[in-house]
Write a protein that holds these residues in place. Structure first.
Motif, PDB file in Angstrom:
ATOM      1  N   ARG A   1       0.817  -1.208   0.000  1.00  0.00           N
ATOM      2  CA  ARG A   1       0.000   0.000   0.000  1.00  0.00           C
ATOM      3  C   ARG A   1       0.855   1.264   0.000  1.00  0.00           C
ATOM      4  NH1 ARG A   1      -2.685  -2.990   4.189  1.00  0.00           N
ATOM      5  NH2 ARG A   1      -4.625  -3.959   3.460  1.00  0.00           N
ATOM      6  N   ARG A   2       1.948   1.236   0.765  1.00  0.00           N
ATOM      7  CA  ARG A   2       2.762   2.436   0.911  1.00  0.00           C
ATOM      8  C   ARG A   2       3.336   2.898  -0.417  1.00  0.00           C
ATOM      9  NH1 ARG A   2       5.448   5.239   4.850  1.00  0.00           N
ATOM     10  NH2 ARG A   2       7.412   6.224   4.236  1.00  0.00           N
ATOM     11  N   TYR A   3       3.737   1.957  -1.260  1.00  0.00           N
ATOM     12  CA  TYR A   3       4.423   2.306  -2.495  1.00  0.00           C
ATOM     13  C   TYR A   3       3.572   2.122  -3.744  1.00  0.00           C
ATOM     14  CZ  TYR A   3       8.400   2.356   0.617  1.00  0.00           C
ATOM     15  OH  TYR A   3       9.256   2.639   1.663  1.00  0.00           O
ATOM     16  N   GLU A   4       2.393   1.542  -3.586  1.00  0.00           N
ATOM     17  CA  GLU A   4       1.529   1.248  -4.726  1.00  0.00           C
ATOM     18  C   GLU A   4       2.285   0.447  -5.781  1.00  0.00           C
ATOM     19  OE1 GLU A   4      -0.404   4.774  -6.167  1.00  0.00           O
ATOM     20  OE2 GLU A   4      -1.749   4.856  -4.430  1.00  0.00           O
ATOM     21  N   MET A   5       2.933  -0.597  -5.301  1.00  0.00           N
ATOM     22  CA  MET A   5       3.644  -1.544  -6.156  1.00  0.00           C
ATOM     23  C   MET A   5       3.371  -2.947  -5.627  1.00  0.00           C
ATOM     24  SD  MET A   5       7.390   0.256  -6.604  1.00  0.00           S
ATOM     25  CE  MET A   5       7.553   2.052  -6.647  1.00  0.00           C
ATOM     26  N   PHE A   6       3.557  -3.922  -6.491  1.00  0.00           N
ATOM     27  CA  PHE A   6       3.433  -5.315  -6.079  1.00  0.00           C
ATOM     28  C   PHE A   6       4.785  -5.828  -5.598  1.00  0.00           C
ATOM     29  CE2 PHE A   6      -0.280  -5.033  -8.804  1.00  0.00           C
ATOM     30  CZ  PHE A   6      -1.216  -5.810  -8.136  1.00  0.00           C
ATOM     31  N   ALA A   7       4.765  -6.626  -4.548  1.00  0.00           N
ATOM     32  CA  ALA A   7       5.961  -7.313  -4.075  1.00  0.00           C
ATOM     33  C   ALA A   7       5.894  -8.770  -4.498  1.00  0.00           C
ATOM     34  CB  ALA A   7       6.058  -7.222  -2.550  1.00  0.00           C
ATOM     35  N   LEU A   8       6.922  -9.224  -5.199  1.00  0.00           N
ATOM     36  CA  LEU A   8       7.071 -10.639  -5.539  1.00  0.00           C
ATOM     37  C   LEU A   8       8.167 -11.197  -4.654  1.00  0.00           C
ATOM     38  CD1 LEU A   8       6.980 -10.492  -9.467  1.00  0.00           C
ATOM     39  CD2 LEU A   8       5.070 -10.543  -7.848  1.00  0.00           C
ATOM     40  N   THR A   9       7.817 -12.138  -3.793  1.00  0.00           N
ATOM     41  CA  THR A   9       8.785 -12.665  -2.824  1.00  0.00           C
ATOM     42  C   THR A   9       8.926 -14.180  -2.898  1.00  0.00           C
ATOM     43  OG1 THR A   9       7.024 -12.648  -1.168  1.00  0.00           O
ATOM     44  CG2 THR A   9       8.535 -10.768  -1.170  1.00  0.00           C
ATOM     45  N   ARG A  10       8.023 -14.848  -3.598  1.00  0.00           N
ATOM     46  CA  ARG A  10       8.165 -16.289  -3.773  1.00  0.00           C
ATOM     47  C   ARG A  10       9.115 -16.574  -4.928  1.00  0.00           C
ATOM     48  NH1 ARG A  10       1.942 -18.642  -3.149  1.00  0.00           N
ATOM     49  NH2 ARG A  10       1.599 -17.893  -1.001  1.00  0.00           N
ATOM     50  N   TYR A  11       9.862 -17.648  -4.793  1.00  0.00           N
ATOM     51  CA  TYR A  11      10.855 -17.991  -5.806  1.00  0.00           C
ATOM     52  C   TYR A  11      10.221 -18.092  -7.191  1.00  0.00           C
ATOM     53  CZ  TYR A  11      14.608 -20.485  -8.220  1.00  0.00           C
ATOM     54  OH  TYR A  11      15.586 -20.858  -9.121  1.00  0.00           O
TER      55      TYR A  11
ATOM     56  N   CYS B   1      10.781  -7.287  -7.616  1.00  0.00           N
ATOM     57  CA  CYS B   1      11.237  -8.683  -7.539  1.00  0.00           C
ATOM     58  C   CYS B   1      12.295  -8.775  -6.449  1.00  0.00           C
ATOM     59  CB  CYS B   1      11.812  -9.133  -8.875  1.00  0.00           C
ATOM     60  SG  CYS B   1      10.643  -9.029 -10.251  1.00  0.00           S
ATOM     61  N   PHE B   2      11.937  -9.358  -5.309  1.00  0.00           N
ATOM     62  CA  PHE B   2      12.852  -9.428  -4.177  1.00  0.00           C
ATOM     63  C   PHE B   2      13.686 -10.711  -4.259  1.00  0.00           C
ATOM     64  CE2 PHE B   2       9.756  -6.406  -2.424  1.00  0.00           C
ATOM     65  CZ  PHE B   2      10.608  -5.462  -1.864  1.00  0.00           C
ATOM     66  N   TYR B   3      14.918 -10.558  -4.766  1.00  0.00           N
ATOM     67  CA  TYR B   3      15.814 -11.703  -4.907  1.00  0.00           C
ATOM     68  C   TYR B   3      16.099 -12.355  -3.555  1.00  0.00           C
ATOM     69  CZ  TYR B   3      17.051  -9.315  -9.340  1.00  0.00           C
ATOM     70  OH  TYR B   3      17.035  -8.684 -10.558  1.00  0.00           O
ATOM     71  N   GLY B   4      16.352 -11.507  -2.551  1.00  0.00           N
ATOM     72  CA  GLY B   4      16.698 -12.030  -1.234  1.00  0.00           C
ATOM     73  C   GLY B   4      15.588 -12.853  -0.632  1.00  0.00           C
ATOM     74  N   ALA B   5      14.335 -12.460  -0.876  1.00  0.00           N
ATOM     75  CA  ALA B   5      13.193 -13.228  -0.367  1.00  0.00           C
ATOM     76  C   ALA B   5      13.026 -14.525  -1.132  1.00  0.00           C
ATOM     77  CB  ALA B   5      11.926 -12.389  -0.465  1.00  0.00           C
ATOM     78  N   ALA B   6      13.158 -14.471  -2.458  1.00  0.00           N
ATOM     79  CA  ALA B   6      13.010 -15.669  -3.281  1.00  0.00           C
ATOM     80  C   ALA B   6      14.042 -16.729  -2.908  1.00  0.00           C
ATOM     81  CB  ALA B   6      13.153 -15.300  -4.759  1.00  0.00           C
ATOM     82  N   ASN B   7      15.245 -16.278  -2.567  1.00  0.00           N
ATOM     83  CA  ASN B   7      16.323 -17.217  -2.232  1.00  0.00           C
ATOM     84  C   ASN B   7      16.102 -17.937  -0.908  1.00  0.00           C
ATOM     85  OD1 ASN B   7      17.829 -16.867  -4.527  1.00  0.00           O
ATOM     86  ND2 ASN B   7      19.263 -15.410  -3.629  1.00  0.00           N
ATOM     87  N   ARG B   8      15.153 -17.463  -0.114  1.00  0.00           N
ATOM     88  CA  ARG B   8      14.850 -18.134   1.155  1.00  0.00           C
ATOM     89  C   ARG B   8      13.423 -18.684   1.170  1.00  0.00           C
ATOM     90  NH1 ARG B   8      18.065 -16.161   6.383  1.00  0.00           N
ATOM     91  NH2 ARG B   8      19.906 -15.226   5.434  1.00  0.00           N
ATOM     92  N   ASP B   9      12.899 -18.956  -0.015  1.00  0.00           N
ATOM     93  CA  ASP B   9      11.550 -19.503  -0.120  1.00  0.00           C
ATOM     94  C   ASP B   9      11.578 -20.994   0.210  1.00  0.00           C
ATOM     95  OD1 ASP B   9       8.984 -20.264  -0.739  1.00  0.00           O
ATOM     96  OD2 ASP B   9       8.984 -19.413  -2.759  1.00  0.00           O
ATOM     97  N   GLU B  10      10.823 -21.370   1.244  1.00  0.00           N
ATOM     98  CA  GLU B  10      10.780 -22.763   1.668  1.00  0.00           C
ATOM     99  C   GLU B  10      10.166 -23.674   0.612  1.00  0.00           C
ATOM    100  OE1 GLU B  10       7.299 -20.384   3.130  1.00  0.00           O
ATOM    101  OE2 GLU B  10       9.499 -20.199   3.215  1.00  0.00           O
ATOM    102  N   ARG B  11       9.454 -23.104  -0.363  1.00  0.00           N
ATOM    103  CA  ARG B  11       8.888 -23.906  -1.449  1.00  0.00           C
ATOM    104  C   ARG B  11       9.984 -24.387  -2.399  1.00  0.00           C
ATOM    105  NH1 ARG B  11       6.362 -19.727   0.078  1.00  0.00           N
ATOM    106  NH2 ARG B  11       4.144 -19.727   0.625  1.00  0.00           N
ATOM    107  N   GLU B  12      11.102 -23.685  -2.419  1.00  0.00           N
ATOM    108  CA  GLU B  12      12.204 -24.026  -3.311  1.00  0.00           C
ATOM    109  C   GLU B  12      13.373 -24.664  -2.577  1.00  0.00           C
ATOM    110  OE1 GLU B  12      14.270 -24.273  -6.962  1.00  0.00           O
ATOM    111  OE2 GLU B  12      12.164 -23.833  -6.496  1.00  0.00           O
ATOM    112  N   TYR B  13      13.613 -24.212  -1.338  1.00  0.00           N
ATOM    113  CA  TYR B  13      14.779 -24.684  -0.580  1.00  0.00           C
ATOM    114  C   TYR B  13      14.332 -25.197   0.783  1.00  0.00           C
ATOM    115  CZ  TYR B  13      17.194 -21.860  -4.079  1.00  0.00           C
ATOM    116  OH  TYR B  13      17.643 -21.324  -5.263  1.00  0.00           O
TER     117      TYR B  13
END
Length: 397
Positions: A45-55, A312-324
Motif C-alpha cells: 500500500r505504501r508504495y503502490e507496487m506489487f511485491a514478488l517474494t516467492r521464488y 522482484c525481491f531476490y533475497g526473499a526468493a532465495n529463502r523460499d521454503e517452497r524451493e529450498y
C-alpha cells in the motif's frame, strides 16, 4: 510512476509492510516470510507496487521480459528510471541484446580465462598478507581489494576521480530505491558519477585496450549509439564493485557464524564453488529490482494489471521454503545453483562469472590458511538495494 489504484489490485493480498525502513533493511527475513505467506504477489500500500517474494513468482517475472519490462526502468522511482533509460539494465529485446553483447565481450568465459591466473595470484598474496596480521577489516582490507584493483584497472578509467567509485556505486544503488531519505540524499552523488562518465571516461583519458575504450570502439563501428556511452560506462562503474564486495563480506560473516561449515572447505576444496552459491543464496548482495507490467498478468491467481510496477525481491526468493528445504540454514553441501542473487533470464548480471571467479579465488586462498574466523564489530550497510557490511572486524586463527 504510473499510479495503480488499490481497486485495480482487488484480487491481490495487501500489506502495510515497508521493506525500506532501517529495521527491515537490517533484518528483512520476517517481513519477507510474511509477504511470501500472503500470496504470490502482494500489493504494498505504501508504495503502490506489487511485491514478488516467492521464488516461482520472481523467476517468472525475470524471465518474461515481454510482460515484465525493463525498458520502463527497473528502479522504484521514476527519476532514476529516466536517468538510466536506454542502458543495458533498462532496455529490452533487440536493443538490450545489442548493448549486452558489447558490454559482455570482456566478461565471456574465454576472456575471463586469461584473467584467472592473475586473480588467483592476487588472492593468494592478499590472503597471505592478511592472515599474517591475524586481524583486519573484512570489508576494506579483504573484500574491496580484488574488485577495486582488478575491475577498476580492467575498466581503464582515468585515475583522477576513480577513487570515488565505491562511494558512487553505493549511492547509485540508493537511487534505485523508492523516494525516501536515502534516495533523495544520494542523487547529488549520482550526478557526480554521471558527470564523470560523460566528461572523463572519454577518448584520450582511458587506458588503451581497456573495457571502457572498447565501448568507444564499438560506438565508432556503429555497434552501439554514441549517445548511450555514458550510461554504458555506468554499467561498468557501479554494479561490478559493491555487489562482489558485499558478497565476500557476507561469506566471512556466515563462516564465522557457522564454523562447522568452514571446516568442510579445507578438507574438500571442491565444495568451495558450491559454497559461494550458498553464500549468495542466503545473503543476496542485491535484494531486488523492479519491473513494469505492460499487460495484465495472472500470477498464480493474483492479477497484476498493466501499468503496475512489481518489485522482484531476490533475497526473499532465495529463502523460499517452497524451493529450498530449511531455507534459513547455511549448508555448503546444498545445491544452490538455482539461487537468484544475480537475477535470471535476459537481464542476469553480466558480471556473474567475474564475481564468482573473485569469490572462489579468495576463499580458496583463505581455506589454505585459516582454521577459524571470529568477527567483532559488524556494521551493516543501510542501503535501499544492497545487503552487506560496511565494516566487519575479523580475527583469524
Amino acid at each position: 510512476m504510473t499510479s495503480i489504484s488499490p481497486t485495480s489490485a482487488v484480487r491481490a493480498p495487501e500489506s502495510d509492510f515497508d521493506p525500506y525502513t532501517d529495521e527491515a533493511l537490517l533484518d528483512p527475513w520476517p517481513g519477507y516470510r510474511a509477504l511470501r505467506a500472503a500470496g504470490p504477489a502482494v500489493w504494498l500500500r505504501r508504495y503502490e507496487m506489487f511485491a514478488l517474494t516467492r521464488y516461482a513468482s520472481v523467476r517468472r517475472a525475470l524471465r518474461d521480459w515481454e510482460t515484465f519490462s525493463s525498458a520502463h526502468g527497473v528502479m522504484m522511482n521514476e527519476d532514476m528510471n529516466q536517468v538510466l533509460r536506454g542502458n543495458t539494465l533498462c532496455s529490452d529485446g533487440d536493443a538490450h541484446d545489442v548493448l549486452r553483447r558489447v558490454l559482455n565481450r570482456p566478461l565471456r568465459p574465454v576472456a575471463l580465462k586469461q584473467l584467472t591466473d592473475g586473480i588467483t595470484r592476487q588472492a593468494e598474496e592478499l590472503a597471505e598478507r592478511l592472515v599474517a596480521r591475524r586481524s583486519f577489516d573484512a570489508t576494506t582490507d579483504l573484500a574491496c581489494h580484488l574488485p577495486v584493483t582488478v575491475v577498476s584497472e580492467l575498466v581503464g578509467l582515468p585515475d583522477e576521480g576513480r577513487e570515488k567509485m565505491l562511494v558512487w556505486a553505493t549511492e547509485m544503488f540508493n537511487c534505485f530505491g523508492p523516494k525516501n531519505d536515502r534516495n533523495v540524499s544520494a542523487f547529488p552523488v549520482l550526478e557526480q558519477m554521471v558527470d564523470y562518465a560523460t566528461t572523463q571516461a572519454v577518448r584520450g583519458k582511458l587506458k588503451p585496450g581497456s573495457w571502457a575504450e572498447a565501448l568507444h570502439d564499438a560506438a565508432d563501428r556503429g555497434d552501439v549509439p554514441s549517445e548511450v556511452l555514458p550510461v554504458m560506462m555506468i554499467d561498468y562503474m557501479g554494479p561490478s564493485l559493491d555487489t562482489t564486495i558485499f558478497a565476500i563480506t557476507s561469506g566471512v560473516w556466515l563462516f564465522a557464524q557457522h564454523p562447522d561449515q568452514w571446516d568442510l572447505l579445507p578438507e574438500d576444496p571442491s565444495l568451495i564453488p558450491g559454497a559461494m552459491n550458498e553464500v549468495l543464496r542466503l545473503e543476496a548482495p542485491v535484494q531486488g529490482f523492479s519491473r513494469f507490467a505492460v499487460t495484465d498478468y495472472d500470477m498464480d491467481g493474483v492479477t497484476i494489471p498493466a501499468g503496475a510496477r512489481t518489485i522482484c525481491f531476490y533475497g526473499a526468493a532465495n529463502r523460499d521454503e517452497r524451493e529450498y528445504p530449511d531455507p534459513d540454514r547455511f549448508d555448503v553441501r546444498r545445491d544452490a545453483r538455482s539461487q537468484l542473487a544475480f537475477g535470471t533470464g535476459p537481464h542476469r548480471c553480466v558480471g556473474t562469472s567475474l564475481a564468482r571467479l573473485e569469490m572462489t579465488a579468495l576463499f580458496t586462498a583463505l581455506a589454505r590458511r585459516v582454521r577459524r574466523f571470529e568477527v567483532g564489530t559488524a556494521d551493516r550497510a543501510l542501503n535501499n538495494i544492497l545487503r552487506g557490511f560496511t565494516r566487519l572486524e575479523t580475527t583469524v586463527a
